[in-house]
Scaffold this motif. Structure first.
Motif, PDB file in Angstrom:
ATOM      1  N   ASP A 185       0.797  -1.191   0.039  1.00  0.00           N
ATOM      2  CA  ASP A 185       0.170  -0.029  -0.054  1.00  0.00           C
ATOM      3  C   ASP A 185       0.763   1.303  -0.106  1.00  0.00           C
ATOM      4  O   ASP A 185       0.588   2.280  -0.659  1.00  0.00           O
ATOM      5  N   LYS A 186       1.906   1.309   0.707  1.00  0.00           N
ATOM      6  CA  LYS A 186       2.912   2.425   0.920  1.00  0.00           C
ATOM      7  C   LYS A 186       3.860   2.570  -0.490  1.00  0.00           C
ATOM      8  O   LYS A 186       4.292   3.676  -0.396  1.00  0.00           O
ATOM      9  N   ASP A 187       3.862   1.610  -1.068  1.00  0.00           N
ATOM     10  CA  ASP A 187       4.792   1.542  -2.290  1.00  0.00           C
ATOM     11  C   ASP A 187       4.358   2.493  -3.322  1.00  0.00           C
ATOM     12  O   ASP A 187       3.835   2.078  -4.698  1.00  0.00           O
ATOM     13  N   LEU A 188       4.331   3.678  -3.471  1.00  0.00           N
ATOM     14  CA  LEU A 188       3.553   4.621  -4.247  1.00  0.00           C
ATOM     15  C   LEU A 188       4.151   4.617  -5.641  1.00  0.00           C
ATOM     16  O   LEU A 188       3.515   4.729  -6.648  1.00  0.00           O
ATOM     17  N   ASP A 189       5.358   4.306  -5.934  1.00  0.00           N
ATOM     18  CA  ASP A 189       5.800   4.154  -7.357  1.00  0.00           C
ATOM     19  C   ASP A 189       5.909   2.799  -7.882  1.00  0.00           C
ATOM     20  O   ASP A 189       6.426   2.408  -8.785  1.00  0.00           O
ATOM     21  N   LYS A 190       5.271   1.895  -6.822  1.00  0.00           N
ATOM     22  CA  LYS A 190       4.993   0.679  -7.482  1.00  0.00           C
ATOM     23  C   LYS A 190       6.387  -0.377  -7.810  1.00  0.00           C
ATOM     24  O   LYS A 190       6.277  -0.986  -8.516  1.00  0.00           O
ATOM     25  N   SER A 191       7.313   0.018  -7.106  1.00  0.00           N
ATOM     26  CA  SER A 191       8.610  -0.809  -7.489  1.00  0.00           C
ATOM     27  C   SER A 191       8.534  -2.066  -7.163  1.00  0.00           C
ATOM     28  O   SER A 191       8.903  -2.977  -7.515  1.00  0.00           O
ATOM     29  N   ILE A 192       7.670  -2.536  -6.129  1.00  0.00           N
ATOM     30  CA  ILE A 192       7.810  -3.906  -5.702  1.00  0.00           C
ATOM     31  C   ILE A 192       7.026  -4.657  -6.696  1.00  0.00           C
ATOM     32  O   ILE A 192       7.521  -5.747  -7.281  1.00  0.00           O
ATOM     33  N   ILE A 193       5.995  -4.050  -7.187  1.00  0.00           N
ATOM     34  CA  ILE A 193       5.256  -4.942  -8.041  1.00  0.00           C
ATOM     35  C   ILE A 193       6.020  -4.914  -9.447  1.00  0.00           C
ATOM     36  O   ILE A 193       5.966  -6.041 -10.153  1.00  0.00           O
ATOM     37  N   GLU A 194       6.537  -3.971  -9.772  1.00  0.00           N
ATOM     38  CA  GLU A 194       7.181  -3.885 -11.125  1.00  0.00           C
ATOM     39  C   GLU A 194       8.425  -4.571 -11.270  1.00  0.00           C
ATOM     40  O   GLU A 194       8.698  -5.336 -11.903  1.00  0.00           O
ATOM     41  N   ASN A 195       9.170  -4.854  -9.935  1.00  0.00           N
ATOM     42  CA  ASN A 195      10.272  -5.569  -9.726  1.00  0.00           C
ATOM     43  C   ASN A 195       9.875  -7.178  -9.652  1.00  0.00           C
ATOM     44  O   ASN A 195      10.678  -8.191  -9.748  1.00  0.00           O
ATOM     45  N   THR A 196       8.767  -7.367  -9.415  1.00  0.00           N
ATOM     46  CA  THR A 196       8.363  -9.025  -9.268  1.00  0.00           C
ATOM     47  C   THR A 196       7.344  -9.402 -10.267  1.00  0.00           C
ATOM     48  O   THR A 196       6.847 -10.644  -9.986  1.00  0.00           O
ATOM     49  N   ILE A 197       7.046  -8.481 -11.265  1.00  0.00           N
ATOM     50  CA  ILE A 197       6.124  -8.884 -12.615  1.00  0.00           C
ATOM     51  C   ILE A 197       6.867 -10.061 -13.218  1.00  0.00           C
ATOM     52  O   ILE A 197       8.083  -9.848 -13.520  1.00  0.00           O
ATOM     53  N   LYS A 198       6.051 -11.121 -13.528  1.00  0.00           N
ATOM     54  CA  LYS A 198       6.665 -12.240 -14.179  1.00  0.00           C
ATOM     55  C   LYS A 198       6.175 -11.947 -15.954  1.00  0.00           C
ATOM     56  O   LYS A 198       5.118 -11.785 -15.989  1.00  0.00           O
ATOM     57  N   ASP A 200       8.968  -5.594 -19.007  1.00  0.00           N
ATOM     58  CA  ASP A 200      10.017  -5.266 -17.943  1.00  0.00           C
ATOM     59  C   ASP A 200       9.354  -5.057 -16.853  1.00  0.00           C
ATOM     60  O   ASP A 200      10.114  -4.457 -15.787  1.00  0.00           O
ATOM     61  N   GLY A 201       8.186  -4.861 -16.607  1.00  0.00           N
ATOM     62  CA  GLY A 201       7.523  -4.546 -15.390  1.00  0.00           C
ATOM     63  C   GLY A 201       6.729  -3.222 -15.317  1.00  0.00           C
ATOM     64  O   GLY A 201       6.202  -2.677 -14.387  1.00  0.00           O
ATOM     65  N   LYS A 202       7.191  -2.172 -16.144  1.00  0.00           N
ATOM     66  CA  LYS A 202       6.944  -0.973 -16.101  1.00  0.00           C
ATOM     67  C   LYS A 202       5.612  -0.451 -16.590  1.00  0.00           C
ATOM     68  O   LYS A 202       4.922  -1.380 -17.398  1.00  0.00           O
ATOM     69  N   ILE A 203       4.950   0.143 -15.414  1.00  0.00           N
ATOM     70  CA  ILE A 203       3.610   0.598 -15.743  1.00  0.00           C
ATOM     71  C   ILE A 203       3.611   1.310 -17.107  1.00  0.00           C
ATOM     72  O   ILE A 203       3.929   2.387 -17.329  1.00  0.00           O
ATOM     73  N   ILE A 204       2.466   1.042 -17.891  1.00  0.00           N
ATOM     74  CA  ILE A 204       2.215   1.855 -19.184  1.00  0.00           C
ATOM     75  C   ILE A 204       0.913   2.373 -19.203  1.00  0.00           C
ATOM     76  O   ILE A 204       0.544   3.262 -20.046  1.00  0.00           O
ATOM     77  N   PHE A 205      -0.097   1.924 -18.381  1.00  0.00           N
ATOM     78  CA  PHE A 205      -1.464   2.538 -18.500  1.00  0.00           C
ATOM     79  C   PHE A 205      -2.252   2.215 -16.794  1.00  0.00           C
ATOM     80  O   PHE A 205      -1.860   0.970 -16.458  1.00  0.00           O
ATOM     81  N   MET A 206      -2.870   2.978 -16.378  1.00  0.00           N
ATOM     82  CA  MET A 206      -3.590   2.941 -15.132  1.00  0.00           C
ATOM     83  C   MET A 206      -5.051   3.105 -15.331  1.00  0.00           C
ATOM     84  O   MET A 206      -5.354   3.937 -16.123  1.00  0.00           O
ATOM     85  N   GLY A 207      -5.934   2.451 -14.675  1.00  0.00           N
ATOM     86  CA  GLY A 207      -7.203   2.753 -14.795  1.00  0.00           C
ATOM     87  C   GLY A 207      -7.968   2.499 -13.456  1.00  0.00           C
ATOM     88  O   GLY A 207      -7.237   1.973 -12.699  1.00  0.00           O
ATOM     89  N   LYS A 208      -9.267   2.763 -13.480  1.00  0.00           N
ATOM     90  CA  LYS A 208      -9.976   2.666 -12.319  1.00  0.00           C
ATOM     91  C   LYS A 208     -11.456   2.231 -12.579  1.00  0.00           C
ATOM     92  O   LYS A 208     -11.863   2.646 -13.821  1.00  0.00           O
ATOM     93  N   ASN A 236       3.349   8.539 -11.271  1.00  0.00           N
ATOM     94  CA  ASN A 236       3.958   7.511 -11.983  1.00  0.00           C
ATOM     95  C   ASN A 236       3.840   8.038 -13.474  1.00  0.00           C
ATOM     96  O   ASN A 236       4.884   7.359 -14.285  1.00  0.00           O
ATOM     97  N   LYS A 237       2.889   8.756 -14.109  1.00  0.00           N
ATOM     98  CA  LYS A 237       3.044   9.136 -15.298  1.00  0.00           C
ATOM     99  C   LYS A 237       2.944   8.157 -16.321  1.00  0.00           C
ATOM    100  O   LYS A 237       4.036   7.882 -16.969  1.00  0.00           O
TER     101      LYS A 237
END
Length: 359
Positions: free
Chosen positions: A162-175, A206-214, A265-266
Motif C-alpha cells: 500500500d505504501k509503495d507509491l511508485d510501484k517498485s515492488i510490483i514492477e520488480n516482481t512482475i513475471k 519489463d514490469g513498467k506501468i504503461i497504463f492505469m485505470g479505475k 507514475n505518469k
C-alpha cells in the motif's frame, strides 16, 4: 506471485543449522491461495536458547518428516514465486543450504520486509518483526513459531505494498507473460482480474506501468480497455504483458489513489488533463474520514492534519483508529497535497463518508 515464509532452526554454527519448522503461504498480492506448514526433524540437537525462544524441542520432532521428505512440496509451492521474508537473507540461505545438502540448486528471487520497511516506514525504533508489528498495530500470535511469524509478515507486506507509491515492488516482481497470440494473452489477463472496485495497472514486459485505470468493476474495465479499436488502444493491448490491481473499497479512496498515483507514475499511455485545484480550506483542520474498506471487517481512513491531507490507510481494528501515533505509521502518504485536497473536497460536495472524527 509471492511465497511468504518463515523458518525456525536449531541454531548453531553458520551453515550448519537445521530447519525445525517451516511455514509458507503462497500469496497473490491480495489473498493466500495455498499454504504449507510443518515441523521438520533436523536430525541434530536444538540449541537450548532456541528451545526457550520457540518452544520447539527435540522430542516434538522425533516423528516429524525430514527435510528430504518435504523438499519437493517446497519447490512446488514456491515455483515462479518471489520469496518474501522478514530478513530474507537468513531464511533463503537456510533453504539453499538444505537443498545443497541434497545436491539441488534452489534458486528464487527474494524480497526482504526488513529492507522494505526501512525504506517505506522510516525512523522506527526497531525493525524486528515483533516490535515493528506492535508499532503498526498488527496483531501477532505464536511469536517465534513459523506460522505465526509468517502470517504477521503477510500483514506487514500488505501494508508495504500500500505504501509503495511508485510501484517498485510490483514492477520488480512482475513475471513475463510469453504468449504470441494477442487475443489469447488478453483473455488470460482478463481472467486474472476481480469484479471489485479499485485501481489497476497494465505492465509491459519489463514490469513498467504503461497504463492505469479505475472502476467499480476492475474486470469489466480492463475488458473494455482491451476491446478498444483506436490506435492508442491497440498499442496498449500489444504492449501489455501483465496486470496488477489494488482493491479500494469505496469511490473516494479509488479517486484519491488513482489521481495521486497517476501524477506520480505518469504512465505513458494515460491521457492527463489539467485539473483546477481547490485553494479552499476544509471546514475542520484536523479530522479522520472513515468509510468502507476492501473487506467487510475493514475501514478506510483518510488523515487530515493542519488542513492538509496527510494520507490514507486501511484498518481492521478500532485500536488502530483510536491511536493516532499508530495510524500515522500505517498511513500511505500523498505528495501532491493540493491535488488530494481537491479530490476530497469535490467528493464531499455531493457524497458522504460513513464517519468523520474531528480532533
Amino acid at each position: 506471485m509471492y511465497a511468504i515464509l518463515d523458518i525456525e532452526t536449531t541454531g548453531g554454527k553458520f551453515n550448519e543449522e537445521g530447519i525445525t519448522e517451516i511455514a509458507i503461504y503462497k500469496y497473490d498480492g491480495h489473498q493466500i491461495i495455498d499454504q504449507f506448514i510443518t515441523l521438520i526433524n533436523p536430525e541434530k540437537e536444538i540449541q537450548p536458547f532456541v528451545v526457550q525462544l520457540t518452544g520447539i524441542n527435540n522430542k516434538m520432532l522425533r516423528n516429524a518428516p525430514k527435510f528430504h521428505e518435504v523438499a519437493k512440496r517446497i519447490i512446488e509451492i514456491t515455483e515462479s514465486c518471489t520469496i518474501v521474508a522478514h530478513n530474507s537473507s537468513f531464511d533463503y540461505r537456510i533453504l539453499k543450504t538444505e537443498y545443497n545438502r541434497l545436491g539441488y540448486n534452489y534458486e528464487r528471487d527474494t524480497l526482504c520486509t526488513v529492507e522494505l520497511s526501512r525504506k517505506l516506514i522510516p525512523d522506527q525504533a526497531s525493525y524486528s518483526l515483533g516490535k515493528l508489528c506492535k508499532s503498526l498495530g498488527i496483531p501477532m500470535s505464536d511469536r517465534h513459531r513459523a506460522s505465526g511469524d509468517a502470517l504477521a509478515t503477510i500483514q506487514l507486506f500488505k501494508l508495504l505494498i500500500d505504501k509503495d507509491l511508485d510501484k517498485s515492488i510490483i514492477e520488480n516482481t512482475i513475471k513475463h507473460f510469453d504468449c504470441k497470440k494477442t487475443a489469447q494473452k488478453l483473455s488470460s489477463l482478463i481472467d486474472e482480474a476481480p469484479r471489485t472496485m479499485g485501481v489497476y495497472y497494465l505492465h509491459r514486459e519489463d514490469g513498467k506501468i504503461i497504463f492505469m485505470g479505475k472502476g467499480n468493476n476492475i474486470k469489466n474495465d480492463i475488458n473494455n480497455q482491451f476491446i478498444k479499436n483506436t490506435k492508442r488502444g491497440k498499442i496498449i493491448q500489444n504492449r501489455t504483458t501483465s496486470i496488477s490491481y489494488e482493491p479500494t473499497g469505496n469511490l473516494l479512496i479509488t479517486n484519491l489513489k488513482y489521481y495521486t498515483e497517476l501524477e506520480l507514475n505518469k504512465p505513458k499511455y494515460n491521457l492527463r488533463r489539467k485539473r483546477k485545484l481547490s485553494l479552499d480550506a476544509f471546514n475542520n483542520d484536523n479530522m479522520l474520514l472513515i468509510d468502507k474498506g476492501r473487506t467487510i471487517d475493514e475501514h478506510s481512513v483518510i488523515l487530515i492534519e493542519n488542513n492538509e491531507v496527510v494520507g490514507y490507510c486501511f484498518t481492521n481494528l478500532a485500536f488502530q483508529e483510536n491511536h493516532l501515533d499508530i495510524l500515522k505509521t500505517m498511513i500511505t502518504p500523498v505528495d501532491n497535497k493540493l491535488l488530494a485536497k481537491t479530490i476530497i473536497k469535490n467528493y464531499l460536495k455531493n457524497k458522504n463518508v460513513a464517519k468523520i472524527i474531528r480532533f
